[in-house]
Design a protein around this motif. Structure first.
Motif, PDB file in Angstrom:
ATOM      1  N   ARG A  15       0.813  -1.220   0.000  1.00 52.33           N
ATOM      2  CA  ARG A  15       0.000   0.000   0.000  1.00 52.33           C
ATOM      3  C   ARG A  15       0.846   1.269   0.000  1.00 52.33           C
ATOM      4  O   ARG A  15       1.775   1.433   0.771  1.00 52.33           O
ATOM      5  N   GLY A  16       0.489   2.156  -0.924  1.00 52.19           N
ATOM      6  CA  GLY A  16       1.028   3.502  -0.935  1.00 52.19           C
ATOM      7  C   GLY A  16      -0.126   4.485  -0.962  1.00 52.19           C
ATOM      8  O   GLY A  16      -1.296   4.102  -1.062  1.00 52.19           O
ATOM      9  N   ALA A  17       0.176   5.775  -0.863  1.00 51.93           N
ATOM     10  CA  ALA A  17      -0.869   6.794  -0.833  1.00 51.93           C
ATOM     11  C   ALA A  17      -0.448   8.008  -1.623  1.00 51.93           C
ATOM     12  O   ALA A  17       0.726   8.402  -1.610  1.00 51.93           O
ATOM     13  N   ASP A  18      -1.394   8.617  -2.331  1.00 54.90           N
ATOM     14  CA  ASP A  18      -1.180   9.868  -3.039  1.00 54.90           C
ATOM     15  C   ASP A  18      -1.620  11.003  -2.129  1.00 54.90           C
ATOM     16  O   ASP A  18      -2.315  10.793  -1.123  1.00 54.90           O
ATOM     17  N   ASP A  19      -1.229  12.248  -2.493  1.00 58.76           N
ATOM     18  CA  ASP A  19      -1.583  13.371  -1.634  1.00 58.76           C
ATOM     19  C   ASP A  19      -3.053  13.747  -1.721  1.00 58.76           C
ATOM     20  O   ASP A  19      -3.522  14.606  -0.971  1.00 58.76           O
ATOM     21  N   ASP A  20      -3.815  13.123  -2.627  1.00 58.52           N
ATOM     22  CA  ASP A  20      -5.254  13.401  -2.714  1.00 58.52           C
ATOM     23  C   ASP A  20      -6.085  12.356  -1.972  1.00 58.52           C
ATOM     24  O   ASP A  20      -7.310  12.360  -2.051  1.00 58.52           O
ATOM     25  N   GLY A  21      -5.425  11.458  -1.227  1.00 57.46           N
ATOM     26  CA  GLY A  21      -6.141  10.433  -0.476  1.00 57.46           C
ATOM     27  C   GLY A  21      -6.320   9.127  -1.207  1.00 57.46           C
ATOM     28  O   GLY A  21      -6.890   8.180  -0.655  1.00 57.46           O
ATOM     29  N   SER A  22      -5.848   9.062  -2.462  1.00 54.84           N
ATOM     30  CA  SER A  22      -5.953   7.818  -3.212  1.00 54.84           C
ATOM     31  C   SER A  22      -5.025   6.757  -2.624  1.00 54.84           C
ATOM     32  O   SER A  22      -3.996   7.066  -2.032  1.00 54.84           O
TER      33      SER A  22
ATOM     34  N   ARG B  23       2.954   6.129 -17.462  1.00 56.19           N
ATOM     35  CA  ARG B  23       3.608   7.374 -17.842  1.00 56.19           C
ATOM     36  C   ARG B  23       3.247   7.720 -19.280  1.00 56.19           C
ATOM     37  O   ARG B  23       3.229   6.893 -20.173  1.00 56.19           O
ATOM     38  N   GLY B  24       2.918   8.951 -19.523  1.00 55.73           N
ATOM     39  CA  GLY B  24       2.576   9.424 -20.858  1.00 55.73           C
ATOM     40  C   GLY B  24       2.657  10.933 -20.883  1.00 55.73           C
ATOM     41  O   GLY B  24       3.215  11.560 -19.982  1.00 55.73           O
ATOM     42  N   ARG B  25       2.059  11.533 -21.900  1.00 57.73           N
ATOM     43  CA  ARG B  25       2.122  12.986 -22.009  1.00 57.73           C
ATOM     44  C   ARG B  25       1.461  13.675 -20.830  1.00 57.73           C
ATOM     45  O   ARG B  25       1.865  14.758 -20.413  1.00 57.73           O
ATOM     46  N   ALA B  26       0.401  13.059 -20.273  1.00 61.48           N
ATOM     47  CA  ALA B  26      -0.321  13.694 -19.176  1.00 61.48           C
ATOM     48  C   ALA B  26       0.290  13.385 -17.816  1.00 61.48           C
ATOM     49  O   ALA B  26      -0.117  13.943 -16.810  1.00 61.48           O
ATOM     50  N   VAL B  27       1.249  12.479 -17.790  1.00 64.32           N
ATOM     51  CA  VAL B  27       1.838  12.067 -16.516  1.00 64.32           C
ATOM     52  C   VAL B  27       3.354  12.172 -16.624  1.00 64.32           C
ATOM     53  O   VAL B  27       3.984  11.474 -17.414  1.00 64.32           O
ATOM     54  N   LEU B  28       3.944  13.038 -15.853  1.00 66.54           N
ATOM     55  CA  LEU B  28       5.377  13.238 -15.900  1.00 66.54           C
ATOM     56  C   LEU B  28       6.108  12.076 -15.238  1.00 66.54           C
ATOM     57  O   LEU B  28       5.591  11.425 -14.343  1.00 66.54           O
ATOM     58  N   ARG B  29       7.353  11.859 -15.684  1.00 65.66           N
ATOM     59  CA  ARG B  29       8.182  10.839 -15.059  1.00 65.66           C
ATOM     60  C   ARG B  29       8.329  11.152 -13.566  1.00 65.66           C
ATOM     61  O   ARG B  29       8.564  12.298 -13.178  1.00 65.66           O
ATOM     62  N   GLY B  30       8.163  10.135 -12.750  1.00 63.56           N
ATOM     63  CA  GLY B  30       8.289  10.351 -11.315  1.00 63.56           C
ATOM     64  C   GLY B  30       6.970  10.690 -10.635  1.00 63.56           C
ATOM     65  O   GLY B  30       6.926  10.813  -9.414  1.00 63.56           O
ATOM     66  N   ASP B  31       5.893  10.872 -11.409  1.00 68.38           N
ATOM     67  CA  ASP B  31       4.597  11.116 -10.772  1.00 68.38           C
ATOM     68  C   ASP B  31       4.282   9.961  -9.826  1.00 68.38           C
ATOM     69  O   ASP B  31       4.504   8.798 -10.165  1.00 68.38           O
ATOM     70  N   PRO B  32       3.755  10.238  -8.604  1.00 64.32           N
ATOM     71  CA  PRO B  32       3.591   9.166  -7.610  1.00 64.32           C
ATOM     72  C   PRO B  32       2.629   8.069  -8.020  1.00 64.32           C
ATOM     73  O   PRO B  32       2.667   6.982  -7.469  1.00 64.32           O
ATOM     74  N   SER B  33       1.723   8.349  -8.992  1.00 60.19           N
ATOM     75  CA  SER B  33       0.772   7.310  -9.367  1.00 60.19           C
ATOM     76  C   SER B  33       1.276   6.437 -10.514  1.00 60.19           C
ATOM     77  O   SER B  33       0.625   5.474 -10.890  1.00 60.19           O
TER      78      SER B  33
END
Length: 377
Positions: free
Chosen positions: A272-279, A345-355
């Protein structure tokens, strides 16, 4: 001097089952030792200091028999025994039935006795599930306020068998087929080895006139059809012992389910991990490495943590299939406004994005920050 009536054997069996069930509850393990001390005359415990056990009583034969057996614990100085009667308000005259049940258990000697009137809100649930939810909420509140160590439920072997058949008809998994546990938290079901006819005999022995719930014979309910038609038919066609066999299967499956859920809990804590939006974030590679039985349980744990109801098997399989996709995919709805999608990862998601590289589960209720919507491949 009038002779005391001879103890009915099933009453003695029921008392032993009750003691065995309560021996697993924290704070109640020494009930037998307390009785032994009293028999030696060296008990000076203040009755108000004894632990409290509550009986959930509907006034039917099972719960009324349980109350009659449980009060023996109070009479022998082992604990205090009270009752909670829940009126669901779903049938005409239900308030009068609840009051009669409360009067019956007070006459037996239970104290305290409370009647709780509840409102049943379905909120996407069926009538039986909604009534169960309201009932347990009322029992939880009463137990917490009164400081009860345990709440006793009067389910029998027949109830367990009916539960198993209903689970088979729904195509349910191991946990559902395992039926009702003998103990979960403060809730104890000591009569799962007794038949319904045993509880009726206990009521007769104590001179009790239990209420017969008309819904138990109403063919509009699947459980009633199982009770009055399906199980008798199976007994007729396959021979006696079907109910016992179903209950035995439930007990075996319950042990298997407990083990699988323990393994799933350990896997979930690791992944389990968590994003800063509660996901909640679950890494794809970690999920793929799990056996299917654990992978689906981990997904269910994440959904439950976010406020979903127990997801259906087909919803969990749909969520699991996101791992087979080649790109961003979803969302899949798991119920209770909880959804899951696969983020790559794609155009809408930068490298290193937590999700990135995870299945992302989120609660979409109002007031919960929305995470990024994945682009479809």
């Amino acid at each position: 001097m009038a002779r005391r009536p001879r103890l009915l054997p099933v009453v003695g069996t029921a008392r032993n089952l009750l003691l065995a069930g309560l021996a697993e509850v924290p704070g109640l393990q020494d009930l037998t030792a307390r009785e032994n001390r009293e028999n030696r005359g060296d008990v000076g415990t203040d009755p108000e200091a004894l632990p409290l056990v509550l009986v959930a009583c509907s006034g039917g034969p099972d719960s009324l028999a349980l109350a009659a057996v449980a009060v023996h614990l109070a009479r022998t100085g082992r604990c205090r025994v009270g009752a909670v009667v829940v009126d669901h308000g779903l049938q005409p005259g239900s308030a009068e039935v609840a009051d009669a049940a409360a009067a019956a258990v007070r006459e037996l000697g239970l104290d305290p006795v409370e009647v709780r009137h509840v409102d049943v809100h379905r909120e996407g649930m069926g009538p039986e599930a909604a009534a169960r939810s309201a009932r347990y909420t009322a029992l939880d509140e009463a137990a917490a306020r009164l400081g009860a160590a345990a709440v006793l439920l009067g389910h029998t072997l027949d109830d367990q068998a009916e539960q198993g058949l209903l689970g088979l008809a729904r195509g349910s998994g191991t946990r559902s087929l395992a039926g009702m546990p003998a103990r979960r938290g403060r809730y104890v079901r000591p009569f799962l080895e007794l038949r319904r006819e045993d509880t009726e005999a206990i009521c007769d022995f104590h001179g009790l006139a239990p209420w017969q719930d008309p819904s138990n014979a109403d063919p509009a309910f699947a459980r009633s059809r199982v009770r009055t038609e399906v199980l008798p038919f199976l007994e007729e066609q396959l021979g006696p012992g079907i109910a016992q066999a179903l209950a035995r299967t439930a007990r075996i499956l319950g042990q298997d389910a407990d083990h699988l859920e323990q393994l799933a809990a350990e896997a979930y804590a690791t992944l389990r991990g968590a994003d800063d939006d509660g996901s909640v974030l679950l890494p794809e590679e970690g999920l793929r490495a799990l056996p299917a039985a654990l992978r689906q349980r981990v997904l269910a744990r994440a959904a439950l943590e976010l406020g979903a109801f127990q997801p259906r098997a087909e919803r969990l399989r749909a969520a699991e299939s996101l791992l087979e996709r080649g790109g961003a995919a979803g969302p899949v709805q798991l119920g209770g406004k909880v959804s899951v999608h696969r983020q790559v990862r794609g155009r809408a998601v930068l490298r290193g994005d937590p999700s990135y590289g995870n299945l992302v589960l989120r609660n979409n209720r109002a007031g919960v920050k929305q995470s990024r919507r994945p682009t479809q491949e």
